[in-house]
Design a protein around this motif. Structure first.
Motif, PDB file in Angstrom:
ATOM      1  N   ILE A 199       0.837  -1.197   0.000  1.00  0.00           N
ATOM      2  CA  ILE A 199       0.000   0.000   0.000  1.00  0.00           C
ATOM      3  C   ILE A 199       0.874   1.250   0.000  1.00  0.00           C
ATOM      4  O   ILE A 199       0.556   2.247  -0.665  1.00  0.00           O
ATOM      5  CB  ILE A 199      -0.952  -0.011   1.214  1.00  0.00           C
ATOM      6  N   SER A 200       1.985   1.201   0.695  1.00  0.00           N
ATOM      7  CA  SER A 200       2.888   2.358   0.728  1.00  0.00           C
ATOM      8  C   SER A 200       3.416   2.684  -0.668  1.00  0.00           C
ATOM      9  O   SER A 200       3.540   3.861  -1.035  1.00  0.00           O
ATOM     10  CB  SER A 200       4.056   2.095   1.691  1.00  0.00           C
ATOM     11  N   ASP A 201       3.692   1.651  -1.469  1.00  0.00           N
ATOM     12  CA  ASP A 201       4.166   1.893  -2.836  1.00  0.00           C
ATOM     13  C   ASP A 201       3.074   2.521  -3.696  1.00  0.00           C
ATOM     14  O   ASP A 201       3.357   3.392  -4.539  1.00  0.00           O
ATOM     15  CB  ASP A 201       4.621   0.577  -3.470  1.00  0.00           C
ATOM     16  N   VAL A 202       1.824   2.094  -3.503  1.00  0.00           N
ATOM     17  CA  VAL A 202       0.703   2.655  -4.259  1.00  0.00           C
ATOM     18  C   VAL A 202       0.512   4.123  -3.901  1.00  0.00           C
ATOM     19  O   VAL A 202       0.313   4.978  -4.773  1.00  0.00           O
ATOM     20  CB  VAL A 202      -0.598   1.866  -3.995  1.00  0.00           C
ATOM     21  N   ILE A 203       0.565   4.426  -2.615  1.00  0.00           N
ATOM     22  CA  ILE A 203       0.402   5.810  -2.165  1.00  0.00           C
ATOM     23  C   ILE A 203       1.490   6.697  -2.762  1.00  0.00           C
ATOM     24  O   ILE A 203       1.222   7.813  -3.219  1.00  0.00           O
ATOM     25  CB  ILE A 203       0.428   5.874  -0.621  1.00  0.00           C
ATOM     26  N   ARG A 204       2.703   6.168  -2.795  1.00  0.00           N
ATOM     27  CA  ARG A 204       3.824   6.949  -3.339  1.00  0.00           C
ATOM     28  C   ARG A 204       3.696   7.114  -4.852  1.00  0.00           C
ATOM     29  O   ARG A 204       3.826   8.220  -5.384  1.00  0.00           O
ATOM     30  CB  ARG A 204       5.149   6.267  -2.997  1.00  0.00           C
ATOM     31  N   GLU A 205       3.416   6.021  -5.563  1.00  0.00           N
ATOM     32  CA  GLU A 205       3.389   6.063  -7.022  1.00  0.00           C
ATOM     33  C   GLU A 205       2.278   6.952  -7.561  1.00  0.00           C
ATOM     34  O   GLU A 205       2.470   7.689  -8.534  1.00  0.00           O
ATOM     35  CB  GLU A 205       3.229   4.653  -7.592  1.00  0.00           C
ATOM     36  N   TYR A 206       1.104   6.899  -6.913  1.00  0.00           N
ATOM     37  CA  TYR A 206      -0.037   7.656  -7.406  1.00  0.00           C
ATOM     38  C   TYR A 206      -0.254   8.963  -6.643  1.00  0.00           C
ATOM     39  O   TYR A 206      -1.259   9.635  -6.844  1.00  0.00           O
ATOM     40  CB  TYR A 206      -1.298   6.788  -7.358  1.00  0.00           C
ATOM     41  N   ASP A 207       0.688   9.276  -5.759  1.00  0.00           N
ATOM     42  CA  ASP A 207       0.643  10.522  -4.995  1.00  0.00           C
ATOM     43  C   ASP A 207      -0.732  10.710  -4.349  1.00  0.00           C
ATOM     44  O   ASP A 207      -1.391  11.751  -4.503  1.00  0.00           O
ATOM     45  CB  ASP A 207       0.965  11.717  -5.900  1.00  0.00           C
ATOM     46  N   ILE A 208      -1.161   9.691  -3.628  1.00  0.00           N
ATOM     47  CA  ILE A 208      -2.495   9.680  -3.021  1.00  0.00           C
ATOM     48  C   ILE A 208      -2.506  10.570  -1.785  1.00  0.00           C
ATOM     49  O   ILE A 208      -1.687  10.411  -0.869  1.00  0.00           O
ATOM     50  CB  ILE A 208      -2.907   8.246  -2.653  1.00  0.00           C
ATOM     51  N   ASP A 209      -3.446  11.489  -1.759  1.00  0.00           N
ATOM     52  CA  ASP A 209      -3.600  12.349  -0.594  1.00  0.00           C
ATOM     53  C   ASP A 209      -4.376  11.593   0.485  1.00  0.00           C
ATOM     54  O   ASP A 209      -5.016  10.565   0.216  1.00  0.00           O
ATOM     55  CB  ASP A 209      -4.339  13.632  -0.966  1.00  0.00           C
ATOM     56  N   PHE A 210      -4.354  12.108   1.682  1.00  0.00           N
ATOM     57  CA  PHE A 210      -5.017  11.450   2.806  1.00  0.00           C
ATOM     58  C   PHE A 210      -5.346  12.486   3.867  1.00  0.00           C
ATOM     59  O   PHE A 210      -4.826  13.605   3.846  1.00  0.00           O
ATOM     60  CB  PHE A 210      -4.114  10.364   3.413  1.00  0.00           C
ATOM     61  N   ASP A 211      -6.221  12.116   4.777  1.00  0.00           N
ATOM     62  CA  ASP A 211      -6.560  12.986   5.905  1.00  0.00           C
ATOM     63  C   ASP A 211      -6.718  12.143   7.158  1.00  0.00           C
ATOM     64  O   ASP A 211      -7.229  11.012   7.105  1.00  0.00           O
ATOM     65  CB  ASP A 211      -7.865  13.749   5.631  1.00  0.00           C
ATOM     66  N   VAL A 212      -6.284  12.690   8.278  1.00  0.00           N
ATOM     67  CA  VAL A 212      -6.464  12.022   9.569  1.00  0.00           C
ATOM     68  C   VAL A 212      -7.868  12.329  10.051  1.00  0.00           C
ATOM     69  O   VAL A 212      -8.208  13.475  10.335  1.00  0.00           O
ATOM     70  CB  VAL A 212      -5.417  12.496  10.589  1.00  0.00           C
ATOM     71  N   SER A 213      -8.690  11.299  10.147  1.00  0.00           N
ATOM     72  CA  SER A 213     -10.105  11.471  10.452  1.00  0.00           C
ATOM     73  C   SER A 213     -10.412  11.381  11.939  1.00  0.00           C
ATOM     74  O   SER A 213     -11.248  12.119  12.449  1.00  0.00           O
ATOM     75  CB  SER A 213     -10.925  10.424   9.688  1.00  0.00           C
ATOM     76  N   PHE A 214      -9.729  10.475  12.656  1.00  0.00           N
ATOM     77  CA  PHE A 214     -10.050  10.302  14.083  1.00  0.00           C
ATOM     78  C   PHE A 214      -8.861   9.709  14.817  1.00  0.00           C
ATOM     79  O   PHE A 214      -8.236   8.761  14.350  1.00  0.00           O
ATOM     80  CB  PHE A 214     -11.266   9.392  14.244  1.00  0.00           C
ATOM     81  N   THR A 215      -8.555  10.293  15.955  1.00  0.00           N
ATOM     82  CA  THR A 215      -7.521   9.781  16.844  1.00  0.00           C
ATOM     83  C   THR A 215      -7.725  10.389  18.220  1.00  0.00           C
ATOM     84  O   THR A 215      -8.378  11.436  18.343  1.00  0.00           O
ATOM     85  CB  THR A 215      -6.114  10.112  16.307  1.00  0.00           C
ATOM     86  N   ARG A 216      -7.192   9.752  19.225  1.00  0.00           N
ATOM     87  CA  ARG A 216      -7.335  10.263  20.598  1.00  0.00           C
ATOM     88  C   ARG A 216      -6.202  11.212  20.986  1.00  0.00           C
ATOM     89  O   ARG A 216      -6.231  11.789  22.065  1.00  0.00           O
ATOM     90  CB  ARG A 216      -7.357   9.098  21.590  1.00  0.00           C
ATOM     91  N   PHE A 217      -5.226  11.373  20.139  1.00  0.00           N
ATOM     92  CA  PHE A 217      -4.051  12.150  20.512  1.00  0.00           C
ATOM     93  C   PHE A 217      -3.698  13.105  19.377  1.00  0.00           C
ATOM     94  O   PHE A 217      -4.188  12.980  18.257  1.00  0.00           O
ATOM     95  CB  PHE A 217      -2.867  11.225  20.816  1.00  0.00           C
ATOM     96  N   GLU A 218      -2.837  14.047  19.658  1.00  0.00           N
ATOM     97  CA  GLU A 218      -2.388  15.004  18.654  1.00  0.00           C
ATOM     98  C   GLU A 218      -1.323  14.365  17.766  1.00  0.00           C
ATOM     99  O   GLU A 218      -0.376  13.751  18.251  1.00  0.00           O
ATOM    100  CB  GLU A 218      -1.820  16.253  19.326  1.00  0.00           C
ATOM    101  N   THR A 219      -1.494  14.484  16.475  1.00  0.00           N
ATOM    102  CA  THR A 219      -0.481  14.024  15.538  1.00  0.00           C
ATOM    103  C   THR A 219      -0.459  14.986  14.360  1.00  0.00           C
ATOM    104  O   THR A 219      -1.343  15.832  14.229  1.00  0.00           O
ATOM    105  CB  THR A 219      -0.762  12.581  15.065  1.00  0.00           C
ATOM    106  N   THR A 220       0.534  14.871  13.534  1.00  0.00           N
ATOM    107  CA  THR A 220       0.628  15.756  12.373  1.00  0.00           C
ATOM    108  C   THR A 220       0.507  14.935  11.090  1.00  0.00           C
ATOM    109  O   THR A 220       0.762  13.722  11.075  1.00  0.00           O
ATOM    110  CB  THR A 220       1.967  16.511  12.347  1.00  0.00           C
ATOM    111  N   LYS A 221       0.159  15.614  10.022  1.00  0.00           N
ATOM    112  CA  LYS A 221       0.054  14.934   8.734  1.00  0.00           C
ATOM    113  C   LYS A 221       1.417  14.418   8.302  1.00  0.00           C
ATOM    114  O   LYS A 221       1.511  13.362   7.662  1.00  0.00           O
ATOM    115  CB  LYS A 221      -0.529  15.893   7.689  1.00  0.00           C
ATOM    116  N   GLU A 222       2.462  15.116   8.651  1.00  0.00           N
ATOM    117  CA  GLU A 222       3.809  14.667   8.284  1.00  0.00           C
ATOM    118  C   GLU A 222       4.192  13.391   9.018  1.00  0.00           C
ATOM    119  O   GLU A 222       4.842  12.502   8.442  1.00  0.00           O
ATOM    120  CB  GLU A 222       4.832  15.775   8.566  1.00  0.00           C
TER     121      GLU A 222
END
Length: 264
Positions: free
Chosen positions: A65-88
């Motif tokens: 899946i990581s290769d697919v995300i990289r090859e097709y430059d797939i964007d994403f969003d963090v939808s739900f988590t209990r803690f603070e995180t960054t997109k990076e």
């Protein structure tokens, strides 16, 4: 006073069907609430992939899946988590993860087709990251169909002069499609918004002079419930509701049709 009603999507307007796969064990579940799963952990994050994942059927099922995300430059969003995180932080894991493969997502497709033979909306696919370990712990595929009465209810509310807004953690493309189905202004369709993002949608409307009702069913609605002038919990999905959400709601309804009878 102007009035607006903000609707969540899955479990609120759309009867939700999901398939969750445990990547490490290979076990597949259709009866687990992904938000509850994440809420029980201090390291899990729900990440929505902004991609038509039906296209994965054209790829080698063992492709990372990581290769697919990289090859097709797939964007994403963090939808739900209990803690603070960054997109990076999330991107670092998504681009370098070495265990989850395409079939961990596509394995859910035939199950969904059996569950929802008359699918009306494909919400798409997501992954649940274990941020501590740096892996894709689970994959999620989901789809659904409108609850009975949704179209008539939205039409009725619009005829009464309510501003109708959609705010969901689901894929942006799916929420735009839902807006088309319901005749909702695309400017009022907010996809892939986080728990905090839903709250910001409510606040923005209030800042514009609206009195706001928030209608939802999940833990990612809790901040919006807190912020809204009126909060409405719908249990039409018939899943167990977290006490954290029950404590924050003004009304509990069993059918979306009941929204039009709430005066606020």
């Amino acid at each position: 006073m102007k009035k607006a009603i903000v609707f969540d999507n899955s479990g609120t307007l759309i009867e939700r069907y999901r398939v969750i796969k445990d990547v490490m064990s290979g076990n597949i579940f259709t009866d687990i609430n992904s938000l509850d799963l994440i809420d029980q952990s201090d390291s899990l994050a729900l990440v929505v992939l902004q991609y038509n994942t039906n296209k994965l059927l054209d790829l080698d099922s063992n492709t990372l899946i990581s290769d697919v995300i990289r090859e097709y430059d797939i964007d994403f969003d963090v939808s739900f988590t209990r803690f603070e995180t960054t997109k990076e932080d999330v991107r670092e894991i998504l681009l370098n993860e070495k265990s989850a493969v395409v079939k961990d997502i596509t394995d859910g497709f035939p199950i969904l087709k059996k569950l929802v033979p008359h699918m009306e909306l494909c919400n798409g696919s997501a992954v649940i990251l274990d941020m501590d370990i740096g892996i894709i712990a689970y994959t999620i595929t989901s789809s659904g169909k409108l609850f009975d009465g949704v179209v008539d209810t939205i039409d009725n509310l619009k005829s009464q002069g309510y501003e109708i807004v959609l705010a969901s953690g689901d894929r942006k493309g799916a929420i735009n499609r839902l807006a088309d189905m319901l005749g909702v202004n695309k400017d009022n369709a907010h996809g892939s918004v986080s728990t905090r993002g839903k709250c910001e949608v409510v606040k923005s409307l209030q800042d514009e002079g609206y009195k706001v009702m928030m209608v939802g069913d999940g833990l990612n609605d809790v901040l919006a419930f807190n912020r809204a002038d009126v909060s409405v919990l719908t249990v039409e999905q018939q899943e167990e509701v977290s006490p954290k959400l029950m404590d924050k709601t003004d009304y509990i309804i069993e059918s979306i049709r009941e929204v039009k009878d709430i005066d606020f």
